[in-house]
Design an enzyme around this catalytic site. Structure first.
Site, PDB file in Angstrom:
ATOM      1  N   GLN A 126       0.842  -1.185   0.000  1.00  0.00           N
ATOM      2  CA  GLN A 126       0.000   0.000   0.000  1.00  0.00           C
ATOM      3  C   GLN A 126       0.884   1.244   0.000  1.00  0.00           C
ATOM      4  O   GLN A 126       2.058   1.189   0.363  1.00  0.00           O
ATOM      5  CB  GLN A 126      -0.947  -0.002   1.191  1.00  0.00           C
ATOM      6  CG  GLN A 126      -0.310  -0.115   2.542  1.00  0.00           C
ATOM      7  CD  GLN A 126      -1.330  -0.484   3.613  1.00  0.00           C
ATOM      8  OE1 GLN A 126      -2.243  -1.288   3.377  1.00  0.00           O
ATOM      9  NE2 GLN A 126      -1.191   0.101   4.799  1.00  0.00           N
ATOM     10  N   VAL A 127       0.299   2.370  -0.413  1.00  0.00           N
ATOM     11  CA  VAL A 127       1.075   3.574  -0.698  1.00  0.00           C
ATOM     12  C   VAL A 127       0.655   4.721   0.214  1.00  0.00           C
ATOM     13  O   VAL A 127      -0.539   4.944   0.447  1.00  0.00           O
ATOM     14  CB  VAL A 127       0.901   3.989  -2.170  1.00  0.00           C
ATOM     15  CG1 VAL A 127       1.635   5.287  -2.469  1.00  0.00           C
ATOM     16  CG2 VAL A 127       1.397   2.876  -3.095  1.00  0.00           C
ATOM     17  N   ASP A 272       2.580  -4.161 -16.621  1.00  0.00           N
ATOM     18  CA  ASP A 272       1.467  -4.034 -15.678  1.00  0.00           C
ATOM     19  C   ASP A 272       0.788  -2.674 -15.823  1.00  0.00           C
ATOM     20  O   ASP A 272       0.656  -1.930 -14.843  1.00  0.00           O
ATOM     21  CB  ASP A 272       1.984  -4.220 -14.248  1.00  0.00           C
ATOM     22  CG  ASP A 272       0.857  -4.409 -13.241  1.00  0.00           C
ATOM     23  OD1 ASP A 272      -0.255  -4.798 -13.650  1.00  0.00           O
ATOM     24  OD2 ASP A 272       1.076  -4.153 -12.046  1.00  0.00           O
TER      25      ASP A 272
END
Length: 627
Positions: A126-127, A272
């Site tokens: 997560q960021v 991606d």
């Protein structure tokens, strides 16, 4: 060595996902999924929810399968592709402890500010948004989920054991090799878990993409990166797929060139590119994020893709079978003769309504899926990722332009590559594009390439967001419908009694498809002049060396034939044409053959284009056509 751990995980997977998997398998075996599309979608949605609940390994496996049309049906692919969306986050207290443990100092020592909760979450991490204390730079801090490596390794072990067991059943193993698929997946998964590698990839990509000034790759900070923590420049902007700005079309066109540059120039491909990884920056540039999943493309694969596109452009299906062997779609040694008719049917369906430069890659992948169960046809790992990337770009573009066709917008890049690459295979592909299977020089095809080159420059340097094909006309060609060879159709001129030109140009006095000239467009003349300027600039530039070498033979032949033609004209003017000539004079100045005359006509058309004499190209005189 830890049977209790294995048994616990098996029980967890069985109780969590057993019901959904059994329902999916039973309906598939009984054939209900094939006869009831709504049921298939419902079962795929149940499977997607189950996969999400089982953790990162299963989420990533679902994502990998979602881009494998040789394994899943198109409808199931659509549902599983939703696994690329946001997933639940984990406790920030754990994330901050991970940062401190990985970087060896407190969060406050590194960042003067960091958001208390994540701004985004994905399957592996997560960021957070933060400010570096040392530089004041605003950065994105990605923290890996706890126990990901351990959980994933256990799941990979169990899945591989199951794959080895399935090899005992030829009916399944002959269709696809589950162990090979898992080995491919595991290799990329472990790479993605190492944020040091992602940092290195980002640095390499930023250097390579510097050739495209309107493409933004975030700066990476290796001094603040470890295996589980990654720090990169924060990019202000919005998802490209959600932007309502007027320049989205230009950024999509630029995205096509960007990914083709990665794929076919550098062979280092961002594999991606889901919508969350492509952004429109606040100043109108294209930003690409997250370089954990990359793919290397060999020269042989790059050349093979370009050759296949050239054959598709010309509807030369007889060569597609060999192209698929070269690209590892079909095993070497396979007789492609019985496959070609099936491929012809697939491509005719995919190309219907727009010609060979109007391929919709998502529909193409779906159509190909229908024949993969009947022929020895598999989509290789590298190309599965290519399909995914192109599908994302196409999906974004179709929102603003329902007629968007990926090959139309890729053709300018292909044209530039063919005219600048010195490799023997691409020189042969260029010759094929201009001379065709018949081996006859075609000025119109060369003009088409030059127009595409101008479009490439306009997209790369000027942010041109217009579609390359408008109202069925791309450059100098009316693309026609499926089944028309070379994707073109003859268009009658204003004078129905005139000799039909060996071209597909419309010349009714108001609207001409030739050179893309539309007399209703006041700015068209200026664009045509720009096309000519770009073509001449390219011809005399350093990068035009391959093109000059390519056209040299035709120039020499043209000069020779023109000289002989001029000599004969002088003799006729002097009334000497009927006098007997010495044999050595006839030998050095023979009469022009039909092929010589055709070549002279073609070169005159090319010369007229380069000199800006559009009327001569649009409406050649009756004498010229008869000659």
């Amino acid at each position: 060595q830890r049977p209790d751990l294995i048994a616990s995980r098996i029980l967890q997977v069985a109780t969590t996902g057993g019901s959904a998997l059994l329902n999916f398998a039973a309906d598939n075996l009984t054939g209900k999924l094939k006869t009831d599309p709504d049921l298939e979608v419902r079962r795929a949605a149940e499977l997607r929810d189950t996969i999400t609940s089982l953790g990162p390994f299963f989420i990533k496996l679902g994502q990998a399968l979602s881009i494998r049309p040789d394994v899943l049906s198109p409808r199931s692919m659509v549902e599983l592709q939703k696994l690329c969306d946001k997933v639940p986050s984990f406790d920030s207290a754990i994330a901050f402890r991970t940062i401190e443990r990985e970087l060896g100092t407190s969060v406050d020592d590194i960042f003067s500010y960091i958001t208390p909760e994540p701004v985004a979450a994905a399957s592996l991490g997560q960021v957070y948004k933060a400010t570096l204390r040392s530089t004041g730079d605003t950065v994105a801090v990605k923290v890996q989920r706890p126990q990901v490596l351990e959980t994933v390794s256990l799941d990979l072990f169990l899945a591989r054991e199951l794959g080895l067991f399935l090899r005992n059943f030829p009916a399944l193993s002959d269709r696809f090799d589950a162990v090979a698929l898992l080995d491919e997946f595991a290799y990329r998964f472990y790479q993605e878990l190492d944020y040091n590698l992602e940092c290195d990839n980002g640095i390499k990509m930023k250097e390579q993409m510097s050739v495209l000034p309107d493409v933004v790759i975030p700066k990476n900070y290796p001094e603040f990166t470890s295996r589980r923590v990654h720090v990169a420049e924060w990019i202000e902007g919005e998802k490209l797929s959600q932007s309502n700005e007027d320049d989205v079309g230009a950024l999509v066109n630029l995205g096509v060139i960007t990914y083709l540059t990665q794929l076919l120039d550098f062979g280092f491909f961002h594999a991606d590119p889901h919508p969350g990884n492509m952004m429109r920056t606040s100043d109108g540039k294209l930003a690409i994020l997250d370089f954990g999943l990359m793919t290397d493309i060999t020269d042989d694969q790059k050349y093979g893709m370009i050759e296949a596109i050239a054959h598709l452009l010309n509807r030369d299906y007889s060569e597609i079978g060999q192209d698929f062997i070269n690209l590892d779609f079909i095993p070497k040694g396979t007789d492609t003769t019985p496959i070609v008719p099936a491929l012809t049917k697939v491509f005719d369906a995919a190309l219907a309504g727009g010609g060979a430069k109007s391929i919709n890659f998502q529909e193409l992948a779906a159509d190909l899926a229908e024949i993969t169960f009947e022929y020895p046809f598999r989509i290789p790992p590298y190309f599965a990722l290519v399909i995914r990337a192109i599908g994302v770009l196409e999906g974004i573009a179709l929102v603003g332009n329902p007629n968007f066709a990926i090959i139309d917008e890729a053709y300018p890049y292909i044209a530039r590559r063919l005219m600048t690459d010195n490799s023997p295979r691409l020189k042969a592909a260029l010759r094929y594009m201009v001379y065709g299977r018949e081996g006859s020089f075609d000025a119109e095809k060369l003009i088409d390439l030059l127009q595409a080159l101008e479009k490439f420059t306009a997209v790369r340097d000027e942010g041109d967001g217009s579609a390359f094909k408008v109202d069925g006309v791309r450059g100098s060609k009316n693309l026609g419908t499926a089944g028309d060879f070379a994707g073109t159709k003859q268009v009658q001129g204003a004078d129905s009694n005139a000799v039909e030109p060996a071209s597909n140009f419309e010349s009714n006095g108001r609207n001409s498809a030739t050179l893309g000239i539309n007399l209703r467009d006041e700015g068209q003349s200026e664009r045509d002049e720009r096309t000519v300027r770009e073509a001449l600039r390219f011809f005399f530039s350093t990068e035009g060396y391959v093109f000059r070498e390519f056209i040299l033979e035709e120039i020499v032949n043209f000069v020779d034939a023109s000289g002989r033609e001029a000599t004969q004209e002088v003799l006729r003017a002097l009334g000497l044409s009927n006098l007997p000539m010495p044999s050595f004079i006839r030998a050095i100045s023979p009469s022009l053959s039909d092929e010589d005359k055709r070549m002279v006509q073609q070169m005159r058309r090319l010369s007229a284009f380069l000199l800006g004499d559009f009327e001569s190209v649009i409406s050649p005189s009756r004498d010229d056509l008869q000659r």
